[in-house]
Motif scaffolding. Structure first.
Motif, PDB file in Angstrom:
ATOM      1  N   PRO A   1       0.611  -1.425  -0.230  1.00 33.07           N
ATOM      2  CA  PRO A   1      -0.221  -0.241   0.336  1.00 33.07           C
ATOM      3  C   PRO A   1       0.951   0.739   0.204  1.00 33.07           C
ATOM      4  CG  PRO A   1      -0.730  -1.250   1.900  1.00 33.07           C
ATOM      5  CD  PRO A   1       0.704  -1.890   1.208  1.00 33.07           C
ATOM      6  N   VAL A   2       0.372   2.376  -0.416  1.00 34.74           N
ATOM      7  CA  VAL A   2       1.446   4.178  -1.085  1.00 34.74           C
ATOM      8  C   VAL A   2       0.143   4.522   0.747  1.00 34.74           C
ATOM      9  CG1 VAL A   2       1.743   5.555  -1.890  1.00 34.74           C
ATOM     10  CG2 VAL A   2       1.476   3.417  -3.026  1.00 34.74           C
ATOM     11  N   PHE A   3       1.236   5.263   1.244  1.00 35.67           N
ATOM     12  CA  PHE A   3       0.613   5.764   2.534  1.00 35.67           C
ATOM     13  C   PHE A   3       1.313   7.045   2.413  1.00 35.67           C
ATOM     14  CE2 PHE A   3       2.408   1.392   4.431  1.00 35.67           C
ATOM     15  CZ  PHE A   3       0.675   1.413   4.180  1.00 35.67           C
ATOM     16  N   LYS A   4       0.827   7.958   2.054  1.00 39.47           N
ATOM     17  CA  LYS A   4       0.907   9.604   2.238  1.00 39.47           C
ATOM     18  C   LYS A   4       1.425   9.872   3.855  1.00 39.47           C
ATOM     19  CE  LYS A   4      -1.268  14.363   1.174  1.00 39.47           C
ATOM     20  NZ  LYS A   4      -2.237  14.844   0.119  1.00 39.47           N
ATOM     21  N   LYS A   5       1.959  10.327   4.050  1.00 40.34           N
ATOM     22  CA  LYS A   5       2.712  11.285   5.068  1.00 40.34           C
ATOM     23  C   LYS A   5       2.005  12.695   5.627  1.00 40.34           C
ATOM     24  CE  LYS A   5       6.680  12.425   8.425  1.00 40.34           C
ATOM     25  NZ  LYS A   5       8.415  13.283   7.843  1.00 40.34           N
ATOM     26  N   ALA A   6       1.459  12.481   6.482  1.00 40.12           N
ATOM     27  CA  ALA A   6       0.564  13.851   7.903  1.00 40.12           C
ATOM     28  C   ALA A   6       0.915  14.417   7.842  1.00 40.12           C
ATOM     29  CB  ALA A   6      -1.045  12.945   7.724  1.00 40.12           C
ATOM     30  N   ASP A   7       1.303  15.686   7.830  1.00 36.56           N
ATOM     31  CA  ASP A   7       1.571  17.070   9.016  1.00 36.56           C
ATOM     32  C   ASP A   7       0.514  17.394   9.637  1.00 36.56           C
ATOM     33  OD1 ASP A   7       4.020  16.484   7.326  1.00 36.56           O
ATOM     34  OD2 ASP A   7       4.024  17.776   5.978  1.00 36.56           O
ATOM     35  N   VAL A   8       1.115  18.021  10.168  1.00 45.22           N
ATOM     36  CA  VAL A   8       0.533  19.293  11.431  1.00 45.22           C
ATOM     37  C   VAL A   8       0.327  20.290  10.643  1.00 45.22           C
ATOM     38  CG1 VAL A   8       0.380  20.656  13.452  1.00 45.22           C
ATOM     39  CG2 VAL A   8       1.174  17.831  13.250  1.00 45.22           C
ATOM     40  N   VAL A   9      -0.453  20.646  10.612  1.00 45.39           N
ATOM     41  CA  VAL A   9      -0.866  21.770   8.998  1.00 45.39           C
ATOM     42  C   VAL A   9      -1.115  23.332  10.313  1.00 45.39           C
ATOM     43  CG1 VAL A   9      -1.146  20.693   7.052  1.00 45.39           C
ATOM     44  CG2 VAL A   9      -2.751  21.152   8.626  1.00 45.39           C
ATOM     45  N   LYS A  10      -1.805  22.302  11.347  1.00 46.46           N
ATOM     46  CA  LYS A  10      -2.799  23.846  12.524  1.00 46.46           C
ATOM     47  C   LYS A  10      -2.845  23.500  13.586  1.00 46.46           C
ATOM     48  CE  LYS A  10      -7.342  26.263  12.075  1.00 46.46           C
ATOM     49  NZ  LYS A  10      -8.428  26.253  12.192  1.00 46.46           N
ATOM     50  N   LYS A  11      -2.503  24.523  14.164  1.00 42.15           N
ATOM     51  CA  LYS A  11      -2.115  24.640  15.345  1.00 42.15           C
ATOM     52  C   LYS A  11      -3.045  25.447  16.173  1.00 42.15           C
ATOM     53  CE  LYS A  11       1.255  24.815  19.048  1.00 42.15           C
ATOM     54  NZ  LYS A  11       2.769  26.040  19.918  1.00 42.15           N
ATOM     55  N   LYS A  12      -3.640  25.303  17.700  1.00 39.80           N
ATOM     56  CA  LYS A  12      -4.577  26.541  18.194  1.00 39.80           C
ATOM     57  C   LYS A  12      -3.766  25.895  19.664  1.00 39.80           C
ATOM     58  CE  LYS A  12      -8.503  25.539  15.874  1.00 39.80           C
ATOM     59  NZ  LYS A  12     -10.014  25.170  16.055  1.00 39.80           N
ATOM     60  N   THR A  13      -3.969  27.788  20.446  1.00 41.53           N
ATOM     61  CA  THR A  13      -3.759  27.815  21.895  1.00 41.53           C
ATOM     62  C   THR A  13      -4.697  27.941  21.774  1.00 41.53           C
ATOM     63  OG1 THR A  13      -0.888  27.495  21.014  1.00 41.53           O
ATOM     64  CG2 THR A  13      -1.835  28.045  22.946  1.00 41.53           C
ATOM     65  N   PHE A  14      -5.631  27.906  23.485  1.00 43.93           N
ATOM     66  CA  PHE A  14      -6.384  28.598  24.250  1.00 43.93           C
ATOM     67  C   PHE A  14      -6.801  28.175  25.410  1.00 43.93           C
ATOM     68  CE2 PHE A  14      -7.996  24.668  22.561  1.00 43.93           C
ATOM     69  CZ  PHE A  14      -8.355  23.653  23.833  1.00 43.93           C
ATOM     70  N   GLU A  15      -6.960  29.201  26.947  1.00 36.34           N
ATOM     71  CA  GLU A  15      -6.626  28.646  27.910  1.00 36.34           C
ATOM     72  C   GLU A  15      -7.999  27.543  27.818  1.00 36.34           C
ATOM     73  OE1 GLU A  15      -6.345  32.015  30.341  1.00 36.34           O
ATOM     74  OE2 GLU A  15      -5.315  33.510  29.141  1.00 36.34           O
ATOM     75  N   LEU A  16      -7.911  26.732  29.119  1.00 34.50           N
ATOM     76  CA  LEU A  16      -8.743  26.116  29.511  1.00 34.50           C
ATOM     77  C   LEU A  16      -9.602  26.809  30.785  1.00 34.50           C
ATOM     78  CD1 LEU A  16      -6.979  22.594  29.552  1.00 34.50           C
ATOM     79  CD2 LEU A  16      -8.862  23.814  27.957  1.00 34.50           C
ATOM     80  N   GLU A  17     -10.748  26.871  31.042  1.00 35.02           N
ATOM     81  CA  GLU A  17     -11.314  26.964  32.105  1.00 35.02           C
ATOM     82  C   GLU A  17     -12.797  26.517  32.498  1.00 35.02           C
ATOM     83  OE1 GLU A  17     -14.245  31.412  31.253  1.00 35.02           O
ATOM     84  OE2 GLU A  17     -12.170  32.065  30.539  1.00 35.02           O
ATOM     85  N   PRO A  18     -12.874  25.851  33.968  1.00 34.10           N
ATOM     86  CA  PRO A  18     -13.242  25.378  34.230  1.00 34.10           C
ATOM     87  C   PRO A  18     -15.104  25.050  34.108  1.00 34.10           C
ATOM     88  CG  PRO A  18     -11.588  26.328  36.279  1.00 34.10           C
ATOM     89  CD  PRO A  18     -11.703  26.786  34.603  1.00 34.10           C
ATOM     90  N   ILE A  19     -15.317  23.824  33.277  1.00 27.56           N
ATOM     91  CA  ILE A  19     -16.681  24.199  33.144  1.00 27.56           C
ATOM     92  C   ILE A  19     -17.420  22.761  33.545  1.00 27.56           C
ATOM     93  CG2 ILE A  19     -16.729  25.699  31.289  1.00 27.56           C
ATOM     94  CD1 ILE A  19     -16.550  22.893  29.433  1.00 27.56           C
ATOM     95  N   SER A  20     -18.243  22.591  33.134  1.00 28.00           N
ATOM     96  CA  SER A  20     -18.758  21.816  33.630  1.00 28.00           C
ATOM     97  C   SER A  20     -19.277  20.309  32.080  1.00 28.00           C
ATOM     98  CB  SER A  20     -20.557  21.682  34.074  1.00 28.00           C
ATOM     99  OG  SER A  20     -20.949  21.576  32.955  1.00 28.00           O
ATOM    100  N   VAL A  21     -19.854  19.246  32.383  1.00 21.71           N
ATOM    101  CA  VAL A  21     -19.465  18.177  31.125  1.00 21.71           C
ATOM    102  C   VAL A  21     -20.761  18.977  30.692  1.00 21.71           C
ATOM    103  CG1 VAL A  21     -20.220  16.396  30.233  1.00 21.71           C
ATOM    104  CG2 VAL A  21     -18.282  16.186  32.045  1.00 21.71           C
ATOM    105  N   GLU A  22     -21.627  18.755  31.697  1.00 21.58           N
ATOM    106  CA  GLU A  22     -23.239  19.797  31.067  1.00 21.58           C
ATOM    107  C   GLU A  22     -23.051  20.815  29.322  1.00 21.58           C
ATOM    108  OE1 GLU A  22     -26.038  18.104  30.577  1.00 21.58           O
ATOM    109  OE2 GLU A  22     -25.136  16.153  30.898  1.00 21.58           O
ATOM    110  N   ASP A  23     -22.365  21.888  30.313  1.00 16.46           N
ATOM    111  CA  ASP A  23     -22.100  22.188  29.462  1.00 16.46           C
ATOM    112  C   ASP A  23     -20.793  22.221  28.100  1.00 16.46           C
ATOM    113  OD1 ASP A  23     -23.732  24.156  31.396  1.00 16.46           O
ATOM    114  OD2 ASP A  23     -21.353  25.373  32.380  1.00 16.46           O
TER     115      ASP A  23
END
Length: 175
Positions: free
Chosen positions: A112-134
């Motif tokens: 099989p031929v495999f195409k190498k995947a690259d990381v093409v996007k990066k996101k950074t964000f702050e985690l604020e405490p929330i509930s599972v329902e939210d």
């Protein structure tokens, strides 16, 4: 290789069990005797679902397929698992049987031929405490298939994801 067959809402006939053992047993080519293949057959609505998981020496390969025919599912799952073995074989060759990655594949006529995947996007964000329902609400509003958040109740990083059955799954990271 040890093969474990389980079922949920599906009756595995002796004929099907024999076929699963014969076909999945072919993966023995790649693994030593300590390998365990788990096959789970279940009914999901009008479809028959087969989950195949193979574990050996810290390696983990998995395929999940659905169709109206469980016999067909076996033939769909095995190439997926072999494809993973071949794709990552160079990286994990010391954990596989010696010389098992020759060009004599079980379920492919050619490599099989495999195409190498690259990381093409990066996101950074702050985690604020929330509930599972939210988090469930936020997941729906961002139109994505997963949502990373800090669980207010546990103080741990969680990943909420949409499952194929339209329910949610929750992954909790432990450091």
């Amino acid at each position: 290789m040890k093969i474990e067959i389980t079922s949920k809402n599906y009756v595995v006939s002796d004929k099907l069990k024999d076929i699963i053992e014969k076909k999945v047993g072919k993966l023995d080519k790649y693994f030593n005797d300590d390998a365990i293949a788990k096959v789970n057959c279940k009914t999901d609505g009008n479809l028959n679902k087969l989950e195949l998981t193979v574990r050996s020496k810290g390696l983990f390969y998995r395929a999940e397929v659905s169709s109206d025919n469980m016999y067909e599912n076996i033939d769909l799952a095995l190439p997926k698992v072999e494809r993973q073995i071949v794709k990552y074989g160079d990286k994990f060759f010391t954990r596989l049987k010696k010389d098992s990655l020759n060009k004599d594949y079980l379920f492919f006529d050619e490599t099989p031929v495999f195409k190498k995947a690259d990381v093409v996007k990066k996101k950074t964000f702050e985690l604020e405490p929330i509930s599972v329902e939210d988090a469930k609400v936020f997941l729906d509003t961002i139109d994505n298939n997963f949502y990373v958040f800090l669980n207010r109740e546990t103080g741990r990083v969680n990943i909420l994801y949409k499952r194929l059955d339209n329910n949610f799954g929750l992954i909790e990271a432990i450091f």
